[in-house]
Design an enzyme around this catalytic site. Structure first.
Site, short mmCIF file in Angstrom:
data_model
loop_
_atom_site.label_atom_id
_atom_site.label_comp_id
_atom_site.label_asym_id
_atom_site.label_seq_id
_atom_site.Cartn_x
_atom_site.Cartn_y
_atom_site.Cartn_z
N ALA A 158 153.38 -24.66 -23.47
CA ALA A 158 151.84 -24.66 -23.69
C ALA A 158 151.39 -24.90 -22.04
O ALA A 158 151.87 -25.73 -21.36
CB ALA A 158 151.48 -25.89 -24.48
N GLY B 49 151.03 -21.61 -21.80
CA GLY B 49 151.53 -20.26 -22.05
C GLY B 49 151.93 -19.48 -20.70
O GLY B 49 152.27 -18.14 -21.02
N GLY B 50 151.68 -20.05 -19.47
CA GLY B 50 151.76 -19.30 -18.37
C GLY B 50 153.48 -18.42 -18.39
O GLY B 50 153.39 -17.36 -18.00
N ASP C 246 155.92 -25.91 -28.60
CA ASP C 246 155.30 -26.97 -27.90
C ASP C 246 154.32 -27.57 -29.05
O ASP C 246 153.46 -27.07 -29.76
CB ASP C 246 154.41 -26.42 -26.59
CG ASP C 246 154.16 -27.46 -25.75
OD1 ASP C 246 153.68 -28.57 -26.11
OD2 ASP C 246 154.52 -27.12 -24.33
N LYS D 177 163.50 -31.25 -12.98
CA LYS D 177 162.70 -32.05 -12.03
C LYS D 177 163.82 -32.82 -11.02
O LYS D 177 164.85 -33.39 -11.50
CB LYS D 177 162.10 -33.11 -12.76
CG LYS D 177 161.17 -32.63 -13.98
CD LYS D 177 160.02 -31.47 -13.29
CE LYS D 177 159.56 -30.59 -14.26
NZ LYS D 177 158.79 -29.33 -13.68
C1 LIG Z 1 154.80 -28.08 -17.49
S1 LIG Z 1 154.12 -27.89 -19.13
C2 LIG Z 1 154.80 -26.19 -19.43
C3 LIG Z 1 153.75 -24.97 -18.83
C4 LIG Z 1 154.09 -23.76 -19.17
N1 LIG Z 1 155.54 -23.61 -18.88
C5 LIG Z 1 153.14 -22.93 -18.74
O1 LIG Z 1 153.41 -21.96 -17.86
O2 LIG Z 1 151.89 -22.98 -19.31
C6 LIG Z 1 155.32 -28.73 -20.03
C7 LIG Z 1 155.13 -28.72 -21.55
O3 LIG Z 1 156.15 -29.29 -22.26
C8 LIG Z 1 155.84 -29.73 -23.27
N2 LIG Z 1 157.02 -30.64 -23.86
C9 LIG Z 1 157.35 -31.85 -23.36
N3 LIG Z 1 158.30 -32.35 -24.07
C10 LIG Z 1 158.60 -31.74 -25.01
C11 LIG Z 1 159.23 -31.68 -26.29
N4 LIG Z 1 160.11 -32.90 -26.38
N5 LIG Z 1 158.80 -30.61 -27.03
C12 LIG Z 1 158.20 -29.73 -27.00
N6 LIG Z 1 157.40 -29.49 -25.91
C13 LIG Z 1 157.39 -30.61 -24.73
C14 LIG Z 1 154.29 -30.22 -22.90
O4 LIG Z 1 153.52 -30.50 -24.16
C15 LIG Z 1 153.71 -29.33 -22.01
O5 LIG Z 1 152.86 -28.58 -22.71
#
Ligand SMILES: C[S@@+](CC[C@H](N)C(=O)[O-])C[C@H]1O[C@@H](n2cnc3c(N)ncnc32)[C@H](O)[C@@H]1O
Length: 349
Positions: A214, A216-217, A233, A298
């Protein structure tokens, strides 16, 4: 040539210095590195007069994580007359044939201020070099402007370097993509998958899983390629993406999700401890749940190269001992800040 100049994201000079020193020494190219904080580049000073040639021959550029670009230094001109920059450059080059003339500058505020000067010099430089430019030559002439009057004259090999002078492609934010992170995945594909293989690796109707998807990029990029995506997510996904009919959104924990069938692509962009993400990726690869993976790790606050090299080495060992013949390619992308991006692919794909 005895010196190599390597460009990096400002703030990562000590990481690149540690990395190049270690990788050069592993190839019996010894030397030390001059690096100042936040300058956006480092200089490797070899002990032997042919240190740069040996590095270019023995070290694939794509194996460097923190380097955006590199050049073997022909001459350093620290006080060039602003009225005539070109003649001292030509003298330093002494007739060497070049594929093309590249110019770059550090990715700092001062550096970016040099882009105008660089554009102004493009034509006159190409004119002055007309007799030396040859599309069969193996090197680009590469001028690195530390400032408007401090110029490093160097050579970047056509076949062992990033294909862009500054080390990254210029990408535009697609208006319909739901987040800026979308450019990270687009850049990863350009940086980490060789051009000749890109079309056969990224194909319509492939199945993909996006962990931590999320809003969704990254999913957007997969959808653009015609893939069917399972987006994992707990957070909300962009509505237009869900309406595309190519995305299934599951509000599940990425660490416990198991795909019902193997997929072609796994992508993962979660803010998590890097060792934990690495283990999760290992599990997917060892179990054969995916063929290819792209994921972010990271970075810690300090000694980032040390940590990155440990995690990657551990992953390689674990994969190998499970009989999983994989290669890992890692890079700090232009769109990466405190992170690196890794591409995992079967060794012979
Ligand atoms: C940096 S954002 C991702 C952005 C996404 N790649 C985009 O381009 O829009 C990180 C996402 O990882 C999700 N997240 C973190 N830990 C998670 C887990 N254990 N299970 C599922 N989602 C997780 C968060 O809810 C967040 O939406």
């Amino acid at each position: 040539m005895q010196q190599m100049l390597l460009i990096c994201r400002p703030g990562f000079e000590s990481d690149l210095a540690a990395e190049i020193q270690e990788k050069a020494a592993a190839r019996a190219v010894f030397g030390f590195v001059r690096a100042k904080p936040n300058e956006g580049f480092v200089v490797f000073e070899g002990q032997e007069p042919d240190a740069a040639e040996r590095l270019l021959k023995g070290l694939p550029f794509q194996d460097l994580v923190f380097a955006r670009q590199w050049l073997a230094v022909v001459a350093h001109l620290p006080q060039v007359d602003p009225q005539d920059r070109i003649n001292p450059i030509l003298e330093a080059l002494s007739g060497q044939a070049c594929h093309s003339a590249w110019m770059s500058y550090p990715d700092t505020n001062d550096g970016k201020g040099l882009s105008k000067l660089v554009r102004k010099l493009e034509r006159p430089l190409e004119k002055a070099l007309a007799k030396q430019l040859n599309s069969k030559a193996g090197f680009h002439l590469h001028l690195f402007f530390e400032s408007g009057t401090d110029i490093w004259v160097g050579l970047t090999p056509v076949k062992n370097a990033a294909p862009w002078p500054l080390g990254f492609p210029r990408l535009r934010q697609p208006p319909s993509a739901p987040s800026r992170s979308t450019l990270k995945l687009e850049e990863a594909w350009l940086q980490l998958i060789p051009e000749a293989q890109r079309a056969s690796l990224l194909k319509p109707f492939q199945k993909a899983v996006d962990l931590g998807a999320a809003p969704g990029g990254w999913t957007w990029q997969l959808v653009q390629r015609g893939m069917q995506v399972t987006a994992i997510d707990n957070g909300p996904m962009d509505k237009a993406l869900l309406d595309s009919g190519q995305v299934k959104h599951l509000r599940e924990d990425a660490f416990s999700y198991k795909p019902p069938r193997p997929v072609d692509w796994l992508v993962c962009d979660m803010v998590e401890k890097p060792a934990r993400v690495a283990e999760l990726m290992e599990r997917w690869l060892v179990q054969g749940w995916t063929r290819f993976a792209i994921f972010n790790l990271k970075l810690p606050m300090k000694r980032r190269w040390l940590e990155v090299s440990r995690i990657l080495a551990r992953m390689e060992t674990e994969l190998e001992s499970a009989g999983c013949v994989y290669q890992l390619r890692a890079k700090q992308l232009y769109h990466d800040r405190e992170e690196i991006t890794v591409f995992a692919a079967p060794r012979h794909y």
